[in-house]
Scaffold this active site. Structure first.
Site, PDB file in Angstrom:
ATOM      1  CE  LYS A 187      -0.346  -6.522  -3.451  1.00 48.44           C
ATOM      2  NZ  LYS A 187      -0.696  -7.788  -4.142  1.00 48.44           N
ATOM      3  CB  SER A 224       0.727  -7.488  -7.820  1.00 48.60           C
ATOM      4  OG  SER A 224      -0.068  -8.134  -6.843  1.00 48.60           O
ATOM      5  CB  SER A 271      -0.104 -11.242  -6.772  1.00 47.11           C
ATOM      6  OG  SER A 271      -0.257 -10.726  -8.072  1.00 47.11           O
TER       7      SER A 271
END
Lengths: 493, 499
Positions: free
Chosen positions: A78, A159, A183
């Site tokens: 990420k 997210s 998230s």
């Protein structure tokens, strides 16, 4: 021969060690999958050369009898994690072009364990969002579509939306996510994969771009509970560079996995039965209860009385911390700098931050600044921290009567991109089931349970006691075994 | 005791009320939250870690040594040590503050209330003592430095100082004159130096004060205060108090009101000017720093910090008076600075060893020599005690030579002057220059015989009852002996020869 991209972490690792394929073959297969996935927009930066480099090293190591735990396994990272020599932006314009001279502890641990990096995964900007629509680098599209033939582009959740989409689409076998209020878990639920948020402090935050320091926690996302266990084992560990890191040994979670829940009690928190919850979510939850019972667990009703205050408290604490954490993006030392003609320092700050931050980030900075302001601090921030304490106490009391909690992961299946983007409150409500455990710092896993009537994945969540990742994953495994979730998005990209 | 310092205004007398916030740089090798060096005077941006530069994802990790030094300081000020404290973020934007917030302690400082006894008259250290309250000490990060003179249109930033640990020592508004403010800072600096928690070098900026000043009619409620920031010498602090009190009195008497504001001191003009008023004051939005855990100090940690404290100036002064028999003034002078006391103790110990006597028997002579001779000599050379050309061991040697009669007072002065100039050992000087005092009766008797022969008239007068002439014969003898004769021996032999 099987398609290597069908395989998960454990299968790749074992196949590589058993000589079924080389690490280079694995890396090439996934590099190809990544290269062909632009329609999903999962990646901000692709690093096929890094994946190949690690693969060649893995092949050499295996031949020399020095294979490491994740040798041969390529992963996505990420973009919240700083990666040495590779642009790291947290999906923001303000950090566009920023190439860190250092590696985050978590990504470093994975690379050290032999993993390769396929690229930096798209996400909501600064991890602020639940739909992956706040990225400066564009929306991530879920591989899933409704079964109505309408081809509406669906949100992969957020997210960690680049992560969830890429794993669901089999363009990476697994990847890192981060979870501040849900998230990891909500995008996992939206895309039919597993996502594990460990106990706060299990994974170092060093080198992870900060959103809300007291909540941010890295964790694995993958297509099975076992793969999550393998990854978490490599990611976790005490780090003296993070003062909030837990100085606890990392258990051998993979070896400890067992789906037998005999003697365990599963709590069903009544406050999680929210208004307007879709019937199919409720049905899946009931199904989950049956699966747990089938695995040998006893089911008990519990109460977490302060649950309804969790979301408001979260949306005070997280923005408050963010408003300070994001002050460093000021155009002085790195990243974007906007200097209008004749601008002084204040004007440079204003112009840089106006251009560099997206709307959602600005909204949260303003909320955070407001709740910390003189005259409002006690009414908002102090009150929210008290609520947080009460929520943690709710969980502590629940543990008197049960070992784990079973809840839905998200209040709905995935929504279409754009459906909620004009309604921040509706968007924030997506975190209603994940935020309380984040505030309490507890480990929780999202596991896919089934499909909605529209053919979209639905997830269930197991929450456990602090440091009991093993128990949480075991309960997750019991559910995974019984859910038998094998549905897969049809390739259209 | 009550200060009698008053400002004469048109409407009568005014009192001044002073509180000081002293920022003292904590002595440590590395910064408060990073491993970067704290060394002073490096090239710009050499002592900067990723944490100091606030790179994305970087986290602070507290330097335990800085906390230990703050605790030791608190203990030295008889202050409450808070076993539980916490760091907060103080939010504001400035180019010398990379994080966009300073990590400080607002809500729960590490040290609570304490006090300092200050002496207002050096000559009478016991007579005029005032107790100044300490409200708190908290630990915080220093900021970097902006340089505006390096480029025509841009400012440069040096982050070497950024993140260095500071203690902010906040006094009660207990001072009532410039002299009290000066005495407080001097005493505080002395204690910090004894403890070793701050070098106290104000000219390098490692100690500076925010000066809070208000005025009132005697007996009235406290007036509105102003805060003058970053004053970096004791003289300037006193000047700020004087000029700011005067300004406030004039303002009020002209019908104005003092506004609560932050001011800056201009040393060139000797005046303060407004920096920002309360209305434009920052809202710092303090909140607990979520990157750091609360600080919990164990009982053992505090006990160890306490055990590590050296003898502090007041205790030392009392010991010098009571055990070494020094005058109150000498004891005060010798203990005012840790470095002086350390030097004196070395001198006294060496003296005792060389003379084979207890320290109490040699301390007085050592103190007198150090204060009058050595300080005077160093003053002329314009150097500090720490760069004295004469070591404590050499000083002790000189004192021993006096004590055993090898050198007379005047000879000792001559030897001292040469030592000051050359740094040579006194014995070597005595040897080379032949400055040794002689008690050789044969030589002295011969000289006396010559002098008596050459001054037979005076001998007659003396014998006729003019006793005062004895001094003349002593002087002549000493002169003939080039000052090296032992005066005691000269006296004895003269009396014998003169009958």
């Amino acid at each position: 021969m099987t398609d290597i991209t069908d395989l998960g972490v454990a299968e790749i690792r074992d196949g590589f060690r058993g000589g079924a394929f080389s690490a280079r073959e694995v890396a090439e297969a996934f590099n190809d999958a990544v290269a062909g996935s632009d329609a999903l927009n999962c990646f901000i930066v692709k690093t096929p050369e890094k994946a190949l480099e690690a693969a060649d090293e893995a092949d050499r190591a295996l031949a020399a009898g020095e294979a490491k735990p994740l040798s041969g396994v390529p992963l996505g990272i990420k973009d919240l994690f700083c990666t040495k020599g590779v642009q790291s932006t947290a999906a923001s314009h303000i950090l566009e072009g920023f190439v860190p001279p250092y590696e985050s502890t978590v990504s470093g641990n994975l690379l050290e364990a032999g993993a390769g990096m396929l690229g930096k995964l798209n996400m909501d900007q600064f991890a602020m969002g639940s739909s992956n629509e706040t990225s400066y680098f564009g929306n991530v599209v879920s591989p899933w579509r409704r079964n109505d033939g309408g081809n509406t582009p669906m949100s992969p959740g957020g997210s960690s939306g680049g992560t969830s989409s890429a794993i669901a689409a089999h363009i990476v076998p697994a990847a890192t996510g981060t979870d501040t209020g849900g998230s990891i878990r909500q995008p996992a639920a939206f895309t039919g994969i597993c996502g594990m948020k460990p106990t706060y402090g299990r994974c170092s935050r060093y080198g992870m771009v900060a959103f809300a320091s007291s909540l941010d926690q890295a964790g694995p996302m993958a297509r099975s509970v076992k793969d999550c266990a393998i990854l978490l084992e490599a990611m976790a560990g005490y780090d003296a560079k993070d003062s909030t890191s837990l100085n606890e040994p990392v258990p051998h979670w993979e070896a400890g996995l067992s789906g037998d829940l005999k003697g365990k009690k599963i709590g069903i928190p009544k406050e999680y039965r929210v208004d307007d919850m879709p019937e199919e979510i409720d049905a899946l939850w009931k199904q989950g209860v049956e699966w747990m019972r089938d695995a040998g667990a006893e089911i008990v009703d519990v109460s977490l009385p302060h649950t309804k205050y969790a979301l408001p408290a979260y949306y005070i604490i997280a923005p408050a911390e963010a408003s300070a954490n994001l002050a460093r993006y000021d155009g002085v030392r790195y990243g974007l700098r906007e200097t209008p003609d004749g601008a002084n320092l204040q004007e440079m700050y204003a112009a840089t931050r106006a251009a560099g931050f997206g709307d959602e980030v600005k909204r949260r900075i303003m909320i955070g600044t407001y709740v910390l302001s003189a005259g409002f601090y006690d009414a908002y921030f102090t009150q929210a921290t008290k609520v947080r304490t009460l929520i943690a106490r709710d969980f502590d009391q629940a543990w008197d009567s049960c070992d784990y909690l079973l809840t839905p992961t998200a209040p709905s299946a995935a929504f279409g991109l754009g459906d909620l983007s004009d309604d921040p409150i509706a968007m924030y409500l997506n975190d209603v089931f994940t935020v309380p455990s984040s505030l309490a710092g507890l480990p929780a896993i999202a596991v896919p349970g089934g499909l909605s009537k529209q053919g979209l994945p639905l997830g269930l969540q197991i929450i456990g006691k602090a440091l009991d990742e093993q128990g949480v994953m075991n309960a997750g495994l019991a559910m995974e075994d019984r859910a038998g979730f094998t549905a897969r998005a049809e390739k259209w990209w | 005791m009550v200060s009698n310092y008053r400002i004469q205004g048109a409407t009568g007398e005014w009192e001044v009320v002073i509180g000081l916030e002293v920022h003292a740089q904590i002595t440590s090798h590395s910064k408060l939250f990073s491993g970067a060096s704290t060394e002073f005077g490096q090239e710009p941006n050499c002592n900067v870690s990723l944490v100091d530069a606030a790179m994305p994802g970087m986290l602070p990790v507290v330097n335990g040594e800085c906390l230990r030094q703050a605790v030791r300081t608190g203990l030295a000020l008889n202050a409450q040590i808070n076993r539980w404290s916490r760091f907060d973020r103080k939010n504001y934007f400035y180019a010398d503050l990379p994080q966009g917030y300073q990590i400080s302690q607002l809500f729960h400082p590490i040290v609570g209330e304490g006090e300092i006894e200050v002496s207002l008259d050096e000559k009478d250290p016991e007579g005029t003592v005032k107790t100044i309250g300490i409200e708190r000490i908290h630990v915080e990060q220093d900021a970097g430095k902006l340089m505006h003179d390096q480029h025509p249109t841009m400012s440069y930033v040096d982050l070497n100082r950024c993140g260095v640990a500071l203690m902010e020592i906040v006094s009660r508004p207990d001072m009532a004159s410039p002299a009290e403010a000066g005495a407080y800072v001097r005493k505080l600096r002395s204690i910090l130096r004894y403890v070793g928690s701050c070098d106290g070098n104000m000219e390098q900026g490692s100690m500076r004060a925010d000066v809070n000043v208000s005025v009132r009619k005697p007996g009235d409620e406290l007036g509105t205060r102003t805060e003058t920031k970053n004053v970096n010498s004791i003289r300037f602090i006193q000047q700020v108090v004087e000029t700011e009190a005067r300004r406030q009195v004039d303002l009020i008497e002209d019908g104005g009101t003092v506004v609560q504001e932050t001011r800056l001191f201009d040393p060139d003009k000797g005046e303060t000017r407004s920096m920002r008023s309360k209305e434009d004051a920052h809202d710092y939005r303090y909140f607990p720093d979520p990157d750091l855990l609360p600080i919990e100090l164990s009982e053992e940690f505090v006990a160890e910090a306490k055990a590590s404290l050296p003898e502090l100036p007041d205790a030392k002064r009392h010991r010098y008076e009571n055990e070494l028999g020094l005058s109150a003034y000498n004891a005060a002078v010798l203990t005012a600075e840790a470095e002086t006391a350390r030097w004196f103790e070395g001198l006294a110990a060496e003296s005792a060893k060389k003379q084979g006597k207890p320290e109490a028997d040699v301390a007085k002579a050592a103190a007198n020599w150090l204060i009058s001779d050595l300080f005077g000599g160093l003053n002329k050379l314009g150097v500090d005690l720490d760069s004295s050309p004469i070591s404590a061991a050499q000083g002790a040697e000189l004192l021993a030579l006096v004590a055993d009669g090898t050198l007379s007072g005047p000879l000792a002065k001559q030897v001292f002057e040469i030592m000051l100039e050359t740094g040579d050992d006194p014995e070597k000087i005595v040897e080379e220059k032949g400055l040794k005092q002689t008690s050789d009766t044969g030589a002295i008797e011969a000289v006396i015989a010559d002098i008596l022969a050459a001054n037979s008239d005076k001998v007659e007068e003396y014998r006729g009852g003019k006793d005062k002439l004895f001094g003349f014969f002593v002087g002549q003898t000493m002169k003939a002996m080039q000052g090296k004769a032992n005066p005691k021996v000269v006296n004895e032999l003269l009396r014998k020869a003169l009958g």
